[in-house]
Scaffold this active site. Structure first.
Site, PDB file in Angstrom:
ATOM      1  N   CYS A  83     -10.325   3.557 -14.713  1.00 21.05           N
ATOM      2  CA  CYS A  83     -11.587   3.189 -14.074  1.00 21.05           C
ATOM      3  C   CYS A  83     -11.376   2.875 -12.589  1.00 21.05           C
ATOM      4  O   CYS A  83     -10.271   2.500 -12.159  1.00 21.05           O
ATOM      5  CB  CYS A  83     -12.184   1.946 -14.726  1.00 21.05           C
ATOM      6  SG  CYS A  83     -12.611   2.159 -16.448  1.00 21.05           S
ATOM      7  N   GLU A 121     -12.323   0.343 -10.891  1.00 26.90           N
ATOM      8  CA  GLU A 121     -11.926  -1.043 -10.622  1.00 26.90           C
ATOM      9  C   GLU A 121     -10.409  -1.206 -10.670  1.00 26.90           C
ATOM     10  O   GLU A 121      -9.804  -1.859  -9.822  1.00 26.90           O
ATOM     11  CB  GLU A 121     -12.545  -1.996 -11.661  1.00 26.90           C
ATOM     12  CG  GLU A 121     -14.051  -2.069 -11.626  1.00 26.90           C
ATOM     13  CD  GLU A 121     -14.735  -1.048 -12.531  1.00 26.90           C
ATOM     14  OE1 GLU A 121     -14.222   0.078 -12.666  1.00 26.90           O
ATOM     15  OE2 GLU A 121     -15.789  -1.387 -13.085  1.00 26.90           O
TER      16      GLU A 121
END
Ligand code: THU
Length: 133
Positions: free
Chosen positions: A56, A58
């Site tokens: 991801c 993040e």
């Protein structure tokens, strides 16, 4: 930096980075801008034909920052033009390793105002080895 200014400045940058997202499988593009003591780091989601290897946006932002020596993490802005994003459970746990309780998660999409949440609210009763017996 004041939160309003951060959103104004870095939502624009998150939008530019969307072109670097590699999401041919889900077609959900995500970018994340992380504010740290070493400056700003941007991550995008990177998928793989072996789906479970996807990382991801993040986590990419955090790992870039940590690799460059960042020690303090103030807030993260998450943006997707394709969905209302929300950090997955794995990212919540990874972020919780490095941040204080007041670390801010700012969720942005094409619709509506940004949603601002503290990570402690997104991941209550987190797993940690800090209080080992
Ligand atoms: N994804 C992120 O990058 N961040 C989020 O907050 C939610 C999900 C990515 C992973 C995958 O590439 C795609 O979005 C669909 O799950």
């Amino acid at each position: 930096m004041a939160r309003e200014l951060f959103i104004e400045r870095f939502l624009e940058i998150a939008k530019q980075y969307i072109q670097n997202s590699y999401a041919p499988y889900s077609r959900i593009r995500v970018s994340a801008v992380l504010e740290t003591d070493k400056g700003y780091f941007v991550g995008v989601n990177i998928e793989n034909a072996s789906y479970g290897l996807t990382v991801c946006a993040e986590r990419v932002a955090f790992f870039k920052a940590i690799s460059e020596g960042a020690k303090k993490f103030y807030r993260i802005l998450i943006y997707s033009p394709d969905i209302n994003p929300s950090p997955c459970g794995a990212c919540r746990q990874v972020m919780s390793e490095f941040v204080d309780d007041n670390f801010e998660v700012i969720i942005c999409s094409e619709e509506g105002e940004p949603v601002i949440l503290e990570l402690s609210r997104l991941l209550p009763y987190k797993f940690s080895t800090q209080h080992r017996r």
